[in-house]
Design a protein around this motif. Structure first.
Motif, PDB file in Angstrom:
ATOM      1  N   SER A  63      82.210  -3.470  95.824  1.00  0.00           N
ATOM      2  CA  SER A  63      82.300  -3.839  97.236  1.00  0.00           C
ATOM      3  C   SER A  63      83.130  -5.107  97.409  1.00  0.00           C
ATOM      4  O   SER A  63      83.852  -5.247  98.394  1.00  0.00           O
ATOM      5  CB  SER A  63      80.906  -3.994  97.847  1.00  0.00           C
ATOM      6  OG  SER A  63      80.144  -4.918  97.118  1.00  0.00           O
ATOM      7  N   ILE A  64      83.057  -6.031  96.420  1.00  0.00           N
ATOM      8  CA  ILE A  64      83.889  -7.236  96.524  1.00  0.00           C
ATOM      9  C   ILE A  64      85.362  -6.852  96.441  1.00  0.00           C
ATOM     10  O   ILE A  64      86.194  -7.347  97.226  1.00  0.00           O
ATOM     11  CB  ILE A  64      83.521  -8.246  95.414  1.00  0.00           C
ATOM     12  CG1 ILE A  64      82.141  -8.826  95.691  1.00  0.00           C
ATOM     13  CG2 ILE A  64      84.554  -9.374  95.344  1.00  0.00           C
ATOM     14  CD1 ILE A  64      81.635  -9.750  94.622  1.00  0.00           C
ATOM     15  N   GLU A  65      85.665  -5.931  95.545  1.00  0.00           N
ATOM     16  CA  GLU A  65      87.064  -5.514  95.426  1.00  0.00           C
ATOM     17  C   GLU A  65      87.544  -4.841  96.705  1.00  0.00           C
ATOM     18  O   GLU A  65      88.671  -5.049  97.152  1.00  0.00           O
ATOM     19  CB  GLU A  65      87.231  -4.574  94.226  1.00  0.00           C
ATOM     20  CG  GLU A  65      87.269  -5.344  92.912  1.00  0.00           C
ATOM     21  CD  GLU A  65      87.210  -4.438  91.697  1.00  0.00           C
ATOM     22  OE1 GLU A  65      87.509  -4.936  90.603  1.00  0.00           O
ATOM     23  OE2 GLU A  65      86.878  -3.245  91.830  1.00  0.00           O
ATOM     24  N   SER A  66      86.661  -4.057  97.303  1.00  0.00           N
ATOM     25  CA  SER A  66      87.103  -3.384  98.516  1.00  0.00           C
ATOM     26  C   SER A  66      87.208  -4.382  99.672  1.00  0.00           C
ATOM     27  O   SER A  66      88.093  -4.270 100.528  1.00  0.00           O
ATOM     28  CB  SER A  66      86.187  -2.195  98.805  1.00  0.00           C
ATOM     29  OG  SER A  66      85.443  -2.380  99.942  1.00  0.00           O
ATOM     30  N   THR A  67      86.361  -5.396  99.686  1.00  0.00           N
ATOM     31  CA  THR A  67      86.485  -6.463 100.677  1.00  0.00           C
ATOM     32  C   THR A  67      87.814  -7.203 100.514  1.00  0.00           C
ATOM     33  O   THR A  67      88.528  -7.447 101.498  1.00  0.00           O
ATOM     34  CB  THR A  67      85.330  -7.468 100.530  1.00  0.00           C
ATOM     35  OG1 THR A  67      84.108  -6.813 100.859  1.00  0.00           O
ATOM     36  CG2 THR A  67      85.518  -8.658 101.446  1.00  0.00           C
ATOM     37  N   LEU A  68      88.154  -7.523  99.264  1.00  0.00           N
ATOM     38  CA  LEU A  68      89.413  -8.238  99.015  1.00  0.00           C
ATOM     39  C   LEU A  68      90.603  -7.393  99.456  1.00  0.00           C
ATOM     40  O   LEU A  68      91.564  -7.893 100.044  1.00  0.00           O
ATOM     41  CB  LEU A  68      89.538  -8.589  97.528  1.00  0.00           C
ATOM     42  CG  LEU A  68      88.588  -9.672  97.023  1.00  0.00           C
ATOM     43  CD1 LEU A  68      88.711  -9.840  95.516  1.00  0.00           C
ATOM     44  CD2 LEU A  68      88.880 -10.993  97.721  1.00  0.00           C
ATOM     45  N   THR A  69      90.537  -6.092  99.187  1.00  0.00           N
ATOM     46  CA  THR A  69      91.632  -5.207  99.589  1.00  0.00           C
ATOM     47  C   THR A  69      91.781  -5.183 101.107  1.00  0.00           C
ATOM     48  O   THR A  69      92.888  -5.188 101.642  1.00  0.00           O
ATOM     49  CB  THR A  69      91.381  -3.786  99.067  1.00  0.00           C
ATOM     50  OG1 THR A  69      91.128  -3.866  97.663  1.00  0.00           O
ATOM     51  CG2 THR A  69      92.555  -2.889  99.328  1.00  0.00           C
ATOM     52  N   GLN A  70      90.615  -5.162 101.803  1.00  0.00           N
ATOM     53  CA  GLN A  70      90.666  -5.154 103.270  1.00  0.00           C
ATOM     54  C   GLN A  70      91.182  -6.492 103.797  1.00  0.00           C
ATOM     55  O   GLN A  70      91.855  -6.544 104.825  1.00  0.00           O
ATOM     56  CB  GLN A  70      89.261  -4.927 103.843  1.00  0.00           C
ATOM     57  CG  GLN A  70      88.653  -3.581 103.514  1.00  0.00           C
ATOM     58  CD  GLN A  70      89.053  -2.533 104.518  1.00  0.00           C
ATOM     59  OE1 GLN A  70      89.549  -2.870 105.587  1.00  0.00           O
ATOM     60  NE2 GLN A  70      88.870  -1.276 104.172  1.00  0.00           N
TER      61      GLN A  70
END
Lengths: 309, 367
Positions: free
Chosen positions: B73-80
Motif C-alpha cells: 500500500s505504501i508503494e501504491s501511495t507513492l505511485t499515486q
C-alpha cells in the motif's frame, strides 16, 4: 441519431437544429444560473459539481417517487444547497470564491457518484416532451421537434432575467451588490445576503440543468453523464457578456457546435469529430483575447467579480 | 503598465496568503490551520459515513491500512503521489506572483502528447538521449501551454483562471482528435491510442521498489523550485509581485518576465508529469492521461499553502487517500467516490480555515 431517417443530406441540418435545441437546454439553465450569481459579484466555479449532483438527485427522486417533476424539484433543491454552501464559505472574510468553486466541483461530483451508485442500473420515468412536430408525417421531423418544456422554461427565464435585471427593484439590488459592495453597504444592503441568495438561485437553475440531463436527454444516470456542461457554462456567461438573452443565443450556438459532430457522423464524416467539441472553448477564448485589455476590465462584467479585476 | 487594473477596488480576498521567511509564526500557523482543517474534514466525513450506516472508525482504520499499512500500500501511495508532486507546482508556482492557474489538466495532456510525439520521432536515438529528450519535450509542451496563458494575461489582460480552464478542454479535445485519427496506432484495436514510443525509452522502477523513477523526478523538481522561490533573487522578486503589484512596478521589476517564467515553469512541471505518465506507465498517448491529475494538483497546492516542500507531504496524504479507495470498496462496499468526497471536504475545510489566518496565534510569538 434518428434525425436522418429518409431525409438524406437534409437530415444533417435538421439533426443539428434538433441537437442544438436538446443540447443547449442544460447550457441555457446553467448559464442563466451563473449569470444570476455573477451579477451579484461572485463566481461559482463549482457548477459542474452542482449539475452532476442535480442530475443524480433528479434521477434518484424520480426513480423512488415515479414523478419526474418531483425529480426536477429535488435537483433544484440540491443545487441550492450546494449554492448555500458556496456562499456560506465565501461570506467568511479572506476566502477566494474561485477556489471554493473548484472545491465544490470536486465535492459535488464525489457526492453525486457516491450517493448515485445504486441508481446507475435502473430506469426511471422521463420528463415528457412537447410534440411540436405533429404537423408532419415524417417520423424524423416529428422526433426532431419533440421539444422539452424545460427549453421553453429556459427561454422564459432568459427574458424575465433580462428584463428583471434592469427594471425591477431586485435586479437593481443584485447589480449594486455586483458593481460596488461599498455602495451597497452605504445604502444599507447586506451584500452577503444578496450574494447568498443569488448563489442559491444560481445553484437551483444549475441543478435543473442537471435534472434535464438525467431525466430528458440523454435521459439516464451514470458517471459519464456530464461532459463538462457546468464548466462550459462559465465560459458561456463570459461569451454572453453577462446578458441573459445573449446566454440563450450563446447556448444555441454552443449546443449547435456540439451537435455538428454527431450530425455529420451520421452521413459518414467522422474526421475532426472531436475538434467540434473544442469549438465553443476556442470561440470563448478568442472572444476573451479580443475583448480583454491590459488597462480596463471586461466590458459588461460586474466590477466586483474576481475574474474581472 | 499593470497587466490587470488593480485599482483601489482590489480587496483582501487574495487566493494566497502572504508569508515570511524562515520557520516563523506564519509557518506554524499554516501548519496548525491545515491540521485543524483536515481534522474537521475527517470529522465531517466520519459523520457522513455514520449517516450512511458505516462504522466510521473501522473505515478510517482501513483507509490507513490501504494508504500506509503494508509495503504494497505504501508503494501504491507513492505511485499515486508522484504525479501530484508535479501537477501541484502548476498552480503553486504561478500563485507566487498572484496568479490562479487551474490548467494543470491541460498541461498534463500536452506534456503527454509532446512526449509521445517526440519519443516516436526520436525512434533511432540512443536510449539515454531518447529518454531525456522525450521527457524534455513533454515539459516544454506543458510549459509553452501555460506560458501562453501567462502571455495572454500579461499582454492582453486575459484572466488566467478562465483561460487555463478553457485550455484544459482544448487540450483534451486536441488529444482525442489526434489519437482518434492523425497519430492513431491502428494496430491497437482495444482503444484509441497514439503510436508507442520505443521500448528502450521507457523508464523503469526505482531499484528495490515497485515505484517508477517519476517519484524521484518529482521530488527533485519540488526541491529545485523550492530553492528558486525561497532562496534566489528571482524568487524574492516573484514574492514582491505577488504581494504588491504596484510596489513591484515602482521598484522597476521586470513584470513581464516575472509573469511568463513562473507560468512556464508551472506548466513545465505539469507537462513533466504527463511525460512521465508516458515514459513510465502508458508508452503512448491516450485518454488515460485525462484522469484528473491536474485538478488533484490544485487541491494539493492549496493544502500546501504555496510551500513547495509541503507539497511532498500533502501529495503523500492525498495519494494515500486515492490508493486506499479500492480497499474501501472491497472491504465495506463503499463506492470509490468516497475518496473524492473526502478530498472535496478537505479542500472546503482548508479554504474555510484560511479565514482564521493571522488570528489563530498571538502575533507576539513572532521572534
Amino acid at each position: 441519431m434518428t434525425g436522418t431517417f429518409d431525409l438524406g443530406w437534409w437530415g444533417v441540418p435538421l439533426a443539428i437544429v434538433a441537437g442544438a435545441i436538446r443540447v443547449s437546454t442544460p447550457y441555457l439553465l446553467v448559464s442563466l444560473g451563473e449569470t444570476l450569481t455573477e451579477k451579484s459579484g461572485r463566481v461559482n466555479l463549482g457548477l459542474e459539481g452542482t449539475l452532476v449532483l442535480g442530475a443524480m438527485s433528479a434521477f434518484a427522486t424520480c426513480y423512488l417517487t415515479g414523478s419526474p417533476w418531483l425529480g426536477m424539484l429535488a435537483a433544484g433543491v440540491a443545487g441550492s444547497a450546494l449554492g448555500l454552501l458556496h456562499a456560506t464559505i465565501c461570506n467568511l472574510p479572506r476566502v477566494n470564491d474561485i477556489a471554493v468553486g473548484i472545491a465544490l466541483f470536486i465535492f459535488g461530483i464525489g457526492l453525486a457518484f457516491f450517493l448515485g451508485k445504486p441508481f446507475i442500473e435502473p430506469r426511471a420515468a422521463m420528463l415528457p416532451g412537447l410534440p411540436l412536430g405533429n404537423w408532419s408525417d415524417n417520423p424524423a421531423i416529428r422526433s426532431a421537434f419533440e421539444i422539452s418544456p424545460m427549453f421553453f422554461v429556459g427561454i422564459a427565464l432568459a427574458i424575465i432575467l433580462e428584463w428583471g435585471f434592469t427594471n425591477t427593484r431586485w435586479g437593481l439590488i443584485l447589480r449594486i451588490a455586483g458593481e460596488s459592495a461599498d455602495a451597497a453597504r452605504a445604502i444599507g444592503l447586506s451584500v452577503h445576503r444578496v450574494r447568498t441568495l443569488a448563489t442559491m438561485a444560481g445553484g437551483f437553475l444549475s441543478g435543473l440543468g442537471g435534472g434535464f440531463l438525467s431525466l430528458y436527454y440523454p435521459g439516464n444516470w451514470n458517471e459519464g453523464l456530464s461532459s463538462g456542461q457546468g464548466l462550459m457554462a462559465i465560459a458561456l456567461v463570459i461569451f454572453a457578456r453577462w446578458r441573459p438573452l445573449r446566454c440563450f443565443y450563446a447556448s444555441l450556438l454552443f449546443g449547435g457546435a456540439t451537435a455538428i459532430g454527431p450530425a455529420v457522423q451520421t452521413v459518414g464524416i467522422s474526421e475532426g469529430y472531436y475538434l467540434f467539441y473544442a469549438a465553443p472553448y476556442l470561440l470563448t477564448l478568442g472572444l476573451l483575447i479580443y475583448s480583454s485589455s491590459r488597462t480596463r476590465t471586461l466590458a459588461g462584467a460586474p466590477s466586483e467579480l474576481s475574474i474581472s479585476r | 503598465m499593470p497587466a490587470t487594473a488593480q485599482g483601489p477596488a482590489s480587496r483582501d480576498a487574495q487566493p494566497w496568503p502572504r508569508r515570511e521567511r524562515g520557520f516563523s509564526t506564519d509557518t506554524l500557523e499554516s501548519l496548525l490551520l491545515s491540521l485543524i482543517a483536515m481534522a474537521a474534514a475527517g470529522l465531517l466525513f466520519g459523520v457522513f459515513l455514520a449517516a450512511q450506516g458505516h462504522d466510521a472508525l473501522a473505515v478510517y482504520r482501513t483507509l490507513y491500512l490501504g494508504a500506509f499499512g503494508t509495503r504494497f500500500s505504501i508503494e501504491s501511495t507513492l505511485t499515486q503521489a508522484a504525479p501530484l508532486l508535479l501537477t501541484a507546482l502548476c498552480t503553486l508556482i504561478p500563485a507566487r506572483v498572484g496568479l490562479l492557474v487551474i490548467g494543470g489538466e491541460g498541461a498534463v495532456v500536452l506534456g503527454g502528447l509532446g512526449a509521445a510525439l517526440a519519443g516516436v520521432a526520436l525512434g533511432g536515438a540512443s536510449e539515454v538521449v531518447g529518454t531525456v529528450l522525450t521527457i524534455a519535450a513533454g515539459a516544454l509542451a506543458g510549459g509553452l501551454w501555460i506560458g501562453a496563458a501567462g502571455a495572454l494575461k500579461h499582454f492582453r489582460g486575459v484572466n488566467e483562471t478562465i483561460s487555463t480552464l478553457l485550455l484544459n478542454y482544448i487540450a483534451i479535445a486536441l488529444l482525442n482528435h489526434l489519437v482518434s485519427g492523425p497519430i492513431r496506432d491502428f494496430s491497437q484495436t482495444l482503444k484509441a491510442q497514439s503510436w508507442s514510443i520505443p521500448k528502450g525509452f521507457m523508464i523503469g522502477n526505482i531499484p528495490g521498489l515497485s515505484v517508477h523513477w517519476g517519484l524521484l523526478i518529482g521530488l527533485v523538481v519540488c526541491a529545485a523550485l523550492h530553492l528558486l522561490v525561497r532562496h534566489t533573487t528571482f524568487g524574492f522578486a516573484m514574492d514582491i509581485l505577488g504581494g504588491n503589484r504596484r510596489a513591484a512596478q515602482m521598484t522597476g521589476l521586470p513584470i513581464g518576465r516575472l509573469i511568463l517564467i513562473p507560468c512556464f515553469l508551472g506548466g513545465a512541471a505539469a507537462g513533466l508529469a504527463g511525460a512521465i505518465e508516458i515514459v513510465a506507465v502508458h508508452g503512448a498517448a491516450s485518454e488515460s492521461l485525462v484522469v484528473g491529475l491536474g485538478y488533484a494538483g490544485i487541491l494539493v497546492a492549496f493544502l500546501a499553502r504555496q510551500n513547495a516542500l509541503a507539497v511532498v507531504l500533502v501529495a503523500l496524504v492525498l495519494g494515500g487517500i486515492s490508493a486506499s479507495g479500492g480497499l474501501l470498496q472491497r472491504r465495506f462496499d463503499i463506492p470509490h467516490a468516497a475518496t473524492t468526497v473526502l478530498q472535496g471536504l478537505i479542500f472546503l475545510c482548508v479554504l474555510a480555515s484560511g479565514t482564521f489566518r493571522g488570528r489563530l496565534l498571538p502575533r507576539r510569538w513572532a521572534a
